[in-house]
Write an enzyme that holds these catalytic residues in place. Structure first.
Site, PDB file in Angstrom:
ATOM      1  N   MET A   1       0.880  -1.406  -0.019  1.00  0.00           N
ATOM      2  CA  MET A   1       0.041  -0.072  -0.190  1.00  0.00           C
ATOM      3  C   MET A   1       0.815   1.217   0.013  1.00  0.00           C
ATOM      4  O   MET A   1       0.607   2.261  -0.711  1.00  0.00           O
ATOM      5  CB  MET A   1      -0.938   0.063   1.232  1.00  0.00           C
ATOM      6  CG  MET A   1      -1.933   1.210   1.196  1.00  0.00           C
ATOM      7  SD  MET A   1      -3.058   1.149   2.685  1.00  0.00           S
ATOM      8  CE  MET A   1      -4.191  -0.219   2.424  1.00  0.00           C
ATOM      9  N   GLY A   2       1.877   1.295   0.819  1.00  0.00           N
ATOM     10  CA  GLY A   2       2.810   2.330   0.803  1.00  0.00           C
ATOM     11  C   GLY A   2       3.644   2.586  -0.454  1.00  0.00           C
ATOM     12  O   GLY A   2       3.407   3.674  -1.042  1.00  0.00           O
TER      13      GLY A   2
ATOM     14  N   TRP B   1       2.402   1.702  -3.167  1.00  0.00           N
ATOM     15  CA  TRP B   1       1.410   2.142  -4.259  1.00  0.00           C
ATOM     16  C   TRP B   1       1.287   3.594  -4.398  1.00  0.00           C
ATOM     17  O   TRP B   1       1.143   4.205  -5.227  1.00  0.00           O
ATOM     18  CB  TRP B   1       0.039   1.418  -4.054  1.00  0.00           C
ATOM     19  CG  TRP B   1      -0.962   1.979  -4.949  1.00  0.00           C
ATOM     20  CD1 TRP B   1      -1.149   1.954  -6.208  1.00  0.00           C
ATOM     21  CD2 TRP B   1      -2.048   2.560  -4.127  1.00  0.00           C
ATOM     22  NE1 TRP B   1      -2.341   2.556  -6.654  1.00  0.00           N
ATOM     23  CE2 TRP B   1      -2.869   2.881  -5.218  1.00  0.00           C
ATOM     24  CE3 TRP B   1      -2.538   3.041  -2.976  1.00  0.00           C
ATOM     25  CZ2 TRP B   1      -3.981   3.853  -5.193  1.00  0.00           C
ATOM     26  CZ3 TRP B   1      -3.555   3.977  -2.747  1.00  0.00           C
ATOM     27  CH2 TRP B   1      -4.314   4.123  -3.680  1.00  0.00           C
ATOM     28  N   HIS B   2       1.261   4.325  -3.146  1.00  0.00           N
ATOM     29  CA  HIS B   2       0.947   5.738  -3.165  1.00  0.00           C
ATOM     30  C   HIS B   2       2.365   6.313  -3.643  1.00  0.00           C
ATOM     31  O   HIS B   2       2.221   7.525  -4.461  1.00  0.00           O
ATOM     32  CB  HIS B   2       0.869   6.151  -1.693  1.00  0.00           C
ATOM     33  CG  HIS B   2      -0.337   5.880  -1.170  1.00  0.00           C
ATOM     34  ND1 HIS B   2      -0.560   4.771  -0.132  1.00  0.00           N
ATOM     35  CD2 HIS B   2      -1.686   6.497  -1.254  1.00  0.00           C
ATOM     36  CE1 HIS B   2      -2.152   4.942  -0.120  1.00  0.00           C
ATOM     37  NE2 HIS B   2      -2.684   5.804  -0.520  1.00  0.00           N
ATOM     38  N   GLY B   3       3.642   5.733  -3.490  1.00  0.00           N
ATOM     39  CA  GLY B   3       4.655   6.268  -4.135  1.00  0.00           C
ATOM     40  C   GLY B   3       6.219   5.864  -3.720  1.00  0.00           C
ATOM     41  O   GLY B   3       5.963   4.804  -2.773  1.00  0.00           O
TER      42      GLY B   3
END
Length: 407
Positions: free
Chosen positions: A332-333, A335-337
């Site tokens: 998830m982290g 995926w954000h950047g």
């Protein structure tokens, strides 16, 4: 034609109101004009990707054709059972489905000056939809798949840019049925209510915290950055102002998307449910960006843990759950950047989830040690809210700017 960002420009809402009139009239007479809804959606996609974003529009077309081929190729392979449904084919289909998103996310690391050829507004959420279709096809949940319904689901314009993330079977169930007049009046009432609440969230409260308060707190925090580790009351102000801005801006957008969906007879799932009233971090992720949280839970965490159990990689169920949390929130982290603060944000939440599980197990074993009443509940809510706000301070990247400028 003027390029319009979804739910940002008053002109966008003007076009939206005009375009929805035939939909409302049809629904009130218990008719769904699917041909009109298709034209209506195409018109708004052109509005979104016209002008300076025409390259994104072309990328969307290419992406849609590619994902359609992936989804249908795997569907036909899976449904034409010749006792050859190999696991590696499923993995290949999933990998192919996420390849465009991976290219978009990692291209800036190698060529910051040029965006990816697949880059367009909403690619993440469209990819999540396609991966969901592939996984549900493998599970045998999706029995039929048509090109038109696939396109209607994937390119449903109210949710295309930032969700909420719907599931194919749930969407098609709504799309195929026509609500009665009484049912539609209820949907219409909820839709208008959500849109009005969205205006309050995004354009009043979001503006208050994001435009009026946040820059002032950031300026004061920069001035006091020579304090030990940059810790100061203005930095605390940045933490709270950014967290509330993030919530009201994103929740406002989601309310617009859900409201318009309801008016079109589609009961798109809600995305936020009073997340700052959560009493622990697990409850928070059941209330914050719910469609994304549930997507990651169902398609990453649960399947990863099941894979470990099936192959007996770890003996301890607790260890498997903890490793699952680390994988889930690390993904998830990233995926954000790819910057450090997104990754730290993900690892922070994984750590808190692991500690929360340990705390809940301890409470369960020693019920008499820990009182449970209104006071402890309120304290748990306050602690959880502050912990979440601190994680959003990490997520904001402001600490990176504070440290970089202060060097």
């Amino acid at each position: 034609m003027i390029n319009l960002q979804p739910y940002e420009n008053p002109m966008y809402f003007g076009y939206l109101l005009i375009g929805l009139i035939p939909v409302i009239i049809g629904m009130l007479f218990e008719k769904r004009f699917r041909w009109y809804e298709t034209i209506f959606s195409l018109f708004f996609l052109i509005l979104i990707f016209d002008g300076p974003k025409v390259a994104q529009g072309i990328a969307l077309i290419g992406y849609t054709i590619f994902e359609l081929c992936v989804a249908f190729a795997y569907f036909h392979y899976r449904t034409n059972d010749h006792s050859k449904n190999k696991t590696w084919v499923f993995y290949l289909a999933v990998i192919l489905a996420i390849v465009p998103l991976v290219i978009v996310k990692f291209t800036p690391l190698f060529d910051p000056q040029h965006p990816s050829i697949f880059g367009f507004l909403g690619i993440s959420y469209l990819t999540f939809k396609v991966v969901g279709i592939v996984m549900e096809t493998r599970d045998g949940s999706i029995k039929s798949l048509s090109i038109m319904k696939f396109l209607q689901f994937l390119l449903f314009f109210p949710t295309i840019s930032s969700g909420p993330i719907d599931r194919y079977r749930r969407f098609i169930k709504d799309y195929d049925r026509v609500p009665t007049r009484a049912q539609y009046l209820t949907l219409l009432d909820k839709g208008v209510h959500n849109i009005m609440l969205g205006f309050l969230y995004k354009f009043v409260l979001g503006y208050l915290f994001g435009t009026m308060l946040l820059p002032n707190f950031e300026h004061l925090a920069m001035l006091s950055r020579n304090n030990f580790l940059g810790i100061s009351w203005p930095l605390v102000g940045v933490m709270y102002a950014y967290s509330l801005y993030l919530f009201f801006d994103f929740a406002g957008y989601s309310l617009f998307a859900v409201g318009v969906s309801y008016i079109m007879g589609i009961e798109t799932p809600i995305n936020f449910n009073k997340p700052f009233l959560s009493w622990n971090i697990k409850e928070f992720w059941n209330r914050w960006h719910m469609t994304l949280s549930f997507w990651f839970r169902d398609y990453i965490y649960m399947r990863f843990v099941f894979f470990m159990m099936k192959h007996k990689i770890l003996k301890s169920r607790i260890a498997m759950a903890n490793l699952g949390y680390l994988v889930l929130f690390l993904v998830m982290g990233i995926w954000h950047g790819e910057t450090w603060y997104y990754i730290v944000y993900g690892l922070f939440h994984a750590t808190v989830m692991i500690l929360t599980d340990a705390w809940l197990r301890l409470k369960k074993r020693h019920k008499n040690w820990f009182p449970s009443n209104k006071f402890t509940h309120v304290m748990a809510v306050i602690m959880t809210a502050n912990m979440v706000c601190f994680s959003f301070l990490i997520f904001s990247g402001f600490l990176d700017r504070l440290w970089f400028i202060g060097r």
